[in-house]
Design a protein around this motif. Structure first.
Motif, mmCIF file in Angstrom:
data_model
loop_
_atom_site.group_PDB
_atom_site.id
_atom_site.type_symbol
_atom_site.label_atom_id
_atom_site.label_comp_id
_atom_site.label_asym_id
_atom_site.label_seq_id
_atom_site.Cartn_x
_atom_site.Cartn_y
_atom_site.Cartn_z
ATOM 1 N N GLY A 156 14.976 -18.770 18.035
ATOM 2 C CA GLY A 156 15.841 -17.714 18.554
ATOM 3 C C GLY A 156 16.512 -16.894 17.460
ATOM 4 O O GLY A 156 16.712 -15.679 17.609
ATOM 5 N N THR A 157 16.847 -17.532 16.343
ATOM 6 C CA THR A 157 17.512 -16.819 15.251
ATOM 7 C C THR A 157 16.512 -16.207 14.279
ATOM 8 O O THR A 157 16.903 -15.489 13.361
ATOM 9 N N GLY A 158 15.243 -16.494 14.466
ATOM 10 C CA GLY A 158 14.235 -15.985 13.540
ATOM 11 C C GLY A 158 14.126 -16.805 12.264
ATOM 12 O O GLY A 158 13.354 -16.456 11.367
ATOM 13 N N ARG A 159 14.896 -17.900 12.131
ATOM 14 C CA ARG A 159 14.800 -18.708 10.918
ATOM 15 C C ARG A 159 13.396 -19.307 10.785
ATOM 16 O O ARG A 159 12.875 -19.457 9.682
ATOM 17 N N ALA A 160 12.815 -19.683 11.903
ATOM 18 C CA ALA A 160 11.423 -20.137 11.879
ATOM 19 C C ALA A 160 10.542 -19.094 12.553
ATOM 20 O O ALA A 160 10.974 -18.445 13.504
ATOM 21 N N SER A 161 9.323 -18.907 12.037
ATOM 22 C CA SER A 161 8.361 -18.087 12.778
ATOM 23 C C SER A 161 7.578 -19.012 13.678
ATOM 24 O O SER A 161 7.319 -20.162 13.318
ATOM 25 N N VAL A 162 7.224 -18.496 14.848
ATOM 26 C CA VAL A 162 6.503 -19.330 15.805
ATOM 27 C C VAL A 162 5.093 -18.774 16.012
ATOM 28 O O VAL A 162 4.926 -17.592 16.304
ATOM 29 N N TYR A 163 4.103 -19.616 15.812
ATOM 30 C CA TYR A 163 2.715 -19.259 16.084
ATOM 31 C C TYR A 163 2.208 -20.167 17.188
ATOM 32 O O TYR A 163 2.817 -21.191 17.487
ATOM 33 N N ALA A 164 1.089 -19.781 17.804
ATOM 34 C CA ALA A 164 0.475 -20.644 18.808
ATOM 35 C C ALA A 164 -1.019 -20.720 18.536
ATOM 36 O O ALA A 164 -1.651 -19.701 18.240
ATOM 37 N N ALA A 165 -1.565 -21.913 18.614
ATOM 38 C CA ALA A 165 -3.001 -22.116 18.401
ATOM 39 C C ALA A 165 -3.626 -22.619 19.698
ATOM 40 O O ALA A 165 -3.051 -23.480 20.378
ATOM 41 N N THR A 166 -4.777 -22.076 20.042
ATOM 42 C CA THR A 166 -5.459 -22.493 21.273
ATOM 43 C C THR A 166 -6.153 -23.840 21.060
ATOM 44 O O THR A 166 -6.337 -24.291 19.931
ATOM 45 N N ASP A 167 -6.568 -24.439 22.174
ATOM 46 C CA ASP A 167 -7.354 -25.685 22.131
ATOM 47 C C ASP A 167 -8.527 -25.526 21.160
ATOM 48 O O ASP A 167 -8.773 -26.380 20.306
ATOM 49 N N TYR A 184 16.443 -20.011 2.296
ATOM 50 C CA TYR A 184 15.670 -18.969 2.975
ATOM 51 C C TYR A 184 14.390 -18.569 2.249
ATOM 52 O O TYR A 184 13.553 -17.862 2.809
ATOM 53 N N ALA A 185 14.234 -19.017 0.989
ATOM 54 C CA ALA A 185 12.972 -18.742 0.280
ATOM 55 C C ALA A 185 11.817 -19.512 0.922
ATOM 56 O O ALA A 185 10.652 -19.185 0.700
ATOM 57 N N VAL A 186 12.150 -20.534 1.711
ATOM 58 C CA VAL A 186 11.108 -21.335 2.360
ATOM 59 C C VAL A 186 10.842 -20.791 3.766
ATOM 60 O O VAL A 186 11.743 -20.759 4.615
ATOM 61 N N ASN A 187 9.622 -20.355 4.006
ATOM 62 C CA ASN A 187 9.234 -19.886 5.341
ATOM 63 C C ASN A 187 8.900 -21.085 6.221
ATOM 64 O O ASN A 187 7.989 -21.853 5.900
ATOM 65 N N LEU A 188 9.661 -21.250 7.296
ATOM 66 C CA LEU A 188 9.418 -22.357 8.226
ATOM 67 C C LEU A 188 8.528 -21.856 9.352
ATOM 68 O O LEU A 188 8.822 -20.833 9.969
ATOM 69 N N VAL A 189 7.444 -22.576 9.608
ATOM 70 C CA VAL A 189 6.484 -22.129 10.614
ATOM 71 C C VAL A 189 6.274 -23.218 11.669
ATOM 72 O O VAL A 189 5.778 -24.305 11.368
ATOM 73 N N SER A 190 6.686 -22.937 12.911
ATOM 74 C CA SER A 190 6.435 -23.826 14.049
ATOM 75 C C SER A 190 5.127 -23.401 14.697
ATOM 76 O O SER A 190 4.925 -22.207 14.928
ATOM 77 N N VAL A 191 4.306 -24.361 15.031
ATOM 78 C CA VAL A 191 3.053 -24.008 15.700
ATOM 79 C C VAL A 191 2.980 -24.726 17.046
ATOM 80 O O VAL A 191 3.007 -25.950 17.108
ATOM 81 N N GLU A 192 2.926 -23.929 18.088
ATOM 82 C CA GLU A 192 2.885 -24.489 19.440
ATOM 83 C C GLU A 192 1.452 -24.475 19.979
ATOM 84 O O GLU A 192 0.576 -23.840 19.406
ATOM 85 N N ALA A 193 1.280 -25.165 21.107
ATOM 86 C CA ALA A 193 -0.049 -25.247 21.713
ATOM 87 C C ALA A 193 -0.232 -24.092 22.688
ATOM 88 O O ALA A 193 0.470 -24.001 23.696
ATOM 89 N N ALA A 194 -1.183 -23.206 22.386
ATOM 90 C CA ALA A 194 -1.458 -22.082 23.290
ATOM 91 C C ALA A 194 -2.340 -22.513 24.455
ATOM 92 O O ALA A 194 -2.524 -21.756 25.403
ATOM 93 N N GLY A 195 -2.911 -23.714 24.370
ATOM 94 C CA GLY A 195 -3.802 -24.175 25.450
ATOM 95 C C GLY A 195 -5.035 -23.296 25.527
ATOM 96 O O GLY A 195 -5.706 -23.062 24.527
ATOM 97 N N ARG A 196 -5.293 -22.725 26.716
ATOM 98 C CA ARG A 196 -6.470 -21.836 26.858
ATOM 99 C C ARG A 196 -6.122 -20.392 26.521
ATOM 100 O O ARG A 196 -6.892 -19.470 26.765
#
Ligand SMILES: *Cc1c(COP(=O)(O)O)cnc(C)c1O
Length: 394
Positions: free
Chosen positions: A322-333, A252-264
């Motif tokens: 869903g469990t919060g283990r990863a944080s989810v960010y989104a980046a636009t085009d 848990y010391a490692v922050n996992l970050v998923s980055v999705e495509a926000a598109g526009r």
């Protein structure tokens, strides 16, 4: 203690499983009953490692990006999956699955592809193994991704344009499943990400976990600690993220970050920010988060990057979100385009458009100077040059 492995029915918590038509039972059961035994056998392991080393070019370097580090005020490393044969992490999975197919005595390989990266990686391992290869691809993608179609043909694959739906990845996947139903005995379906019915998400995660396995050793050499403070990865289906996170899932010391495509923009109606906007539902054989309307109709995804343009996400990634283990960010085009340009100009590396989304998240996280940050550089930008030149006005 939270578990991030599948249970015996293929569930990560509330997500996963195998929701398949009865006609597919024999194929899925054969795979499920054999894949772990095959993967754990000495013969498989020896050949898998040899091919990753001598054919794919592993281990990939962990490169300390000094100018990006200066710019963002943290110690930033790039895990160079872009240096793999065929230009992305996809080859790790196709090398593993072609060996599984061989152990099962399969003679014919099918695959789906969107941008064509998985199609090329599949055609590549089929050529080496001398197996027939049929790649289903939406007719629109066949037009948009001409260079990859040419590569698949040169490698000896048959590319089948799919004319249904909006003629993209989702429709190609449906067509590949249909083919598999019609050829249950001699055919193996190489799925390209950590999606689909159990055991695919688990199997593909295991093959991609070579990424974080190497990362551990490389960090130990370069930082005296075998774990980083952050790992950032872009998420389409989630296979490069699953591989980069795997050996740290319970650390848990490692922050996992998923980055999705926000598109526009995530509320623009033109987006592929699946776990941020999605709700539980079933797509292509597993229960996961997907973008759907109140009637359960799948919303068409949109991203500038064809590899992130998918309405669902792998069940492991849904569970981590869903469990919060990863944080989810989104980046636009636009954010992704600017991040790609910055990486090119500061480090001399042109990333894939998918990867550029992970790089864009460097802007969004308040790092401390001593933080060790790994960005999984999932692929190279050759296939995206037209888009870069056009959109960045270079
Ligand atoms: C296919 C692809 C992706 C998206 O797929 P995941 O399964 O989410 O990893 C990301 N980056 C590159 C370079 C790709 O080719």
């Amino acid at each position: 203690m939270m578990r991030f492995e599948t249970d015996h029915r293929g569930f990560y918590g509330a997500f996963g499983g195998a929701y398949i038509p009865e006609m597919l039972y024999p194929n899925i059961r054969e795979l499920e009953e054999n894949y772990l035994r095959i993967i754990h056998s000495d013969g498989f392991q020896e050949e898998f490692r040899r091919l990753l080393r001598d054919f794919a070019g592993r281990p990939t370097p962990l490169y300390e990006a000094l100018r990006l580090s200066d710019y963002y005020g943290a110690r930033i490393f790039l895990k160079r999956e872009d240096l793999n044969h065929t230009g992305a992490h996809k080859i790790n999975n196709t090398v593993g699955q072609i060996l599984v197919a061989g152990h099962l005595g399969k003679k014919r390989i099918i695959a789906e592809t969107g941008a064509g990266q998985h199609g090329v990686a599949t055609a590549t391992v089929c050529a080496r193994a001398g197996l027939d290869c049929i790649v289903y691809m939406g007719a629109l993608d066949v037009e948009r991704q001409a260079p990859n179609v040419k590569k698949m043909k040169m490698l000896g694959a048959e590319v089948v344009p799919v004319q249904c739906g909006n003629k993209t990845l989702k429709d190609a996947t449906n067509e590949a499943i249909r083919d598999w139903i019609n050829h249950p005995v001699d055919t193996h379906y190489i799925i390209g990400s950590v999606v689909g019915p159990h055991p695919y998400p688990d199997m593909v995660t295991r093959f991609q976990s070579v990424i974080s396995g190497e990362m551990k050793r490389q960090l130990k050499e370069k930082t005296d600690r075998d774990y980083p403070d952050y790992i950032l990865a872009c998420v389409g289906g989630g296979s490069n993220a699953a591989g980069a996170f795997y050996h740290y899932l319970e650390q848990y010391a490692v922050n996992l970050v998923s980055v999705e495509a926000a598109g526009r923009g995530i509320h623009s109606g033109f987006t592929a920010a699946t776990s941020l906007l999605g709700s539980p539902g079933i797509i292509h054989g597993s229960r996961t988060l997907l973008m759907q309307d109140e009637d359960g109709q799948i919303r068409e995804p949109y991203s500038i990057s064809a590899g992130l343009d998918y309405p669902g996400v792998g069940p492991l990634l849904a569970w981590l979100a869903g469990t919060g283990r990863a944080s989810v960010y989104a980046a636009t085009d636009e954010e992704a385009l600017q991040a790609a340009l910055l990486c090119a100009r500061k480090e001399g590396i042109i990333p894939a458009l998918e990867t550029a989304h992970a790089l864009a998240a460097l802007e969004m996280i308040p790092f401390r100077r001593e933080d060790v940050v790994v960005v999984n550089l999932s692929g190279r930008g050759d296939k995206d040059m037209e888009t870069y030149i056009d959109k960045l006005g270079i």
